[in-house]
Design a protein around this motif. Sequence first.
Motif, short mmCIF file in Angstrom:
data_model
loop_
_atom_site.label_atom_id
_atom_site.label_comp_id
_atom_site.label_asym_id
_atom_site.label_seq_id
_atom_site.Cartn_x
_atom_site.Cartn_y
_atom_site.Cartn_z
N MET A 261 0.86 -1.18 0.00
CA MET A 261 0.00 0.00 0.00
C MET A 261 0.90 1.24 0.00
N TRP A 262 1.52 1.50 -1.14
CA TRP A 262 2.52 2.56 -1.24
C TRP A 262 1.96 3.93 -0.89
N TYR A 263 0.66 4.11 -1.09
CA TYR A 263 0.04 5.40 -0.80
C TYR A 263 0.07 5.71 0.70
N LEU A 264 0.06 4.66 1.55
CA LEU A 264 0.21 4.88 2.98
C LEU A 264 1.63 5.35 3.30
N THR A 265 2.60 4.79 2.60
CA THR A 265 3.99 5.24 2.79
C THR A 265 4.14 6.70 2.43
N VAL A 266 3.52 7.10 1.31
CA VAL A 266 3.56 8.50 0.90
C VAL A 266 2.90 9.38 1.96
N GLY A 267 1.75 8.92 2.48
CA GLY A 267 1.06 9.69 3.51
C GLY A 267 1.90 9.87 4.76
N ILE A 268 2.61 8.81 5.18
CA ILE A 268 3.46 8.90 6.37
C ILE A 268 4.60 9.89 6.12
N LEU A 269 5.24 9.81 4.95
CA LEU A 269 6.36 10.71 4.65
C LEU A 269 5.90 12.16 4.59
N VAL A 270 4.77 12.41 3.95
CA VAL A 270 4.24 13.78 3.89
C VAL A 270 3.90 14.28 5.28
N GLY A 271 3.29 13.40 6.09
CA GLY A 271 2.94 13.78 7.45
C GLY A 271 4.16 14.12 8.30
N VAL A 272 5.21 13.32 8.18
CA VAL A 272 6.43 13.58 8.94
C VAL A 272 7.05 14.91 8.52
N VAL A 273 7.06 15.18 7.22
CA VAL A 273 7.63 16.44 6.73
C VAL A 273 6.83 17.63 7.28
N LEU A 274 5.51 17.54 7.27
CA LEU A 274 4.67 18.63 7.79
C LEU A 274 4.90 18.83 9.28
N LEU A 275 5.00 17.72 10.02
CA LEU A 275 5.24 17.83 11.46
C LEU A 275 6.58 18.49 11.75
N LEU A 276 7.63 18.05 11.06
CA LEU A 276 8.95 18.63 11.28
C LEU A 276 8.98 20.10 10.85
N TYR A 277 8.28 20.42 9.78
CA TYR A 277 8.23 21.81 9.33
C TYR A 277 7.59 22.70 10.39
N GLY A 278 6.46 22.26 10.95
CA GLY A 278 5.80 23.05 11.98
C GLY A 278 6.67 23.25 13.20
N ILE A 279 7.40 22.19 13.59
CA ILE A 279 8.26 22.28 14.77
C ILE A 279 9.47 23.17 14.50
N LEU A 280 10.20 22.87 13.41
CA LEU A 280 11.46 23.58 13.16
C LEU A 280 11.24 25.05 12.86
N ARG A 281 10.21 25.38 12.09
CA ARG A 281 9.99 26.79 11.79
C ARG A 281 9.62 27.57 13.05
N THR A 282 8.86 26.93 13.94
CA THR A 282 8.51 27.59 15.19
C THR A 282 9.74 27.83 16.05
N ILE A 283 10.68 26.88 16.02
CA ILE A 283 11.89 27.02 16.84
C ILE A 283 12.81 28.11 16.30
N VAL A 284 13.00 28.16 14.98
CA VAL A 284 13.99 29.08 14.41
C VAL A 284 13.44 30.49 14.20
N SER A 285 12.11 30.63 14.11
CA SER A 285 11.52 31.94 13.86
C SER A 285 10.86 32.47 15.13
N LYS A 286 11.19 33.70 15.49
CA LYS A 286 10.61 34.31 16.68
C LYS A 286 9.22 34.88 16.43
#
Length: 380
Positions: A261-286
């Motif tokens: 079910m490759w589409y689930l793999t894509v969903g997990i990767l997209v989700g991880v990228v979005l989560l990391l983006y929300g965390i990292l941008r909040t940390i680096v930007s005041k």
Amino acid sequence: MTYACLQQYWWFLVSLLGALLVFLMFVQGANSMIFQLGRDAEERRMLINSTGRKWEITFTTLVTFGGAFFAAFPLFYSTSFGGAYWLWMIILFSFVLQAVSYEFQNKLGNLLGTRTFQTFLVINGILGPLLLGGAVATFFTGSNFVVERDNIFQMSQPVISRWANASNGLDALLDPWNLVFGLAVFFLARVLGILYIMNNVNDENIRSRGSVQLVGNSIVFLVLFLVFLVRTLLGYGYAYDPQTGVVGIVEGKYWQNLIDMWYLTVGILVGVVLLLYGILRTIVSKTYIGGIWPAGIGVVLVVLCLLLCAGWNNTCYYPSNEDLQSSLHIMNSCSSEFTLRTMAWVSIFIPFVLAYIAYAWRALDSKKIDRDEMKRSDIY
């Protein structure tokens, strides 16, 4: 839709509710940090008023999640909620503490004091995510139960599923991998709670403390989650033959599911990228305070795909460590075709309900919480 499609469809809906519930646990995550983010009474009041506007949505989603499981997969409900009732009772009791705390902490005649009820919120903030995460982990690690369908004809005790020991679910806490995943959910809830507070509470002191706390909690969450994910993907899983219903142990079953079910793999990767983006941008930007939205969408995607991986592709979503053939999957634990088909028509209204929740959320958050608002109106 065929009966098999209806089973797949309802597992998707239950998984979606579970994913939304994990996201909404930001209420518990923020409450677990009341005394870390709020240094005085006014700051803590702002935090509690912020989460107090959303806690009912979280609790309603929890109840709806349980109700959907009961309606679509009643054998799981009777096995887990009926057999592992001590684990679920502790979870529900912690949510009762939450409701009582919001209601009575600032009432006249409060003999216990405001701080006592705030401590109750912290208890719910710790136990809720930890125990729910441990319960969900059993979808991959298994539980100790036995299903004996012939018991339905026993007039004296027509109980077809029972727990194999006297712990009634507490044995799940003895599995270290359940604790690893439970702790991962706990720290994820804290990460989401920090992101939500930084977005919803307009106070520089609270936001600066939240930014510092975000770093440590994010690192711990990522380590725990990756350890559990790697162990699950590389370990064994439980599969069933759709023709005979016979259950067997398969090495690397969940990894194979992600390949099939490759589409689930894509969903997990997209989700991880979005989560990391929300965390990292909040940390680096005041100045960036919108991290809760990409992170929240990412969490929903990842959890949804993991739960689908646990139930689709001929996988047992609730394995039995006591009796392998008692393991539950979407074919042997679901309701009748008539029930699933009838509920499928009702599910058409779900988008309208979600739209109303989004509208109410936007109305509640039309103005950020600040110190001036606490002087004008104190909800909690």
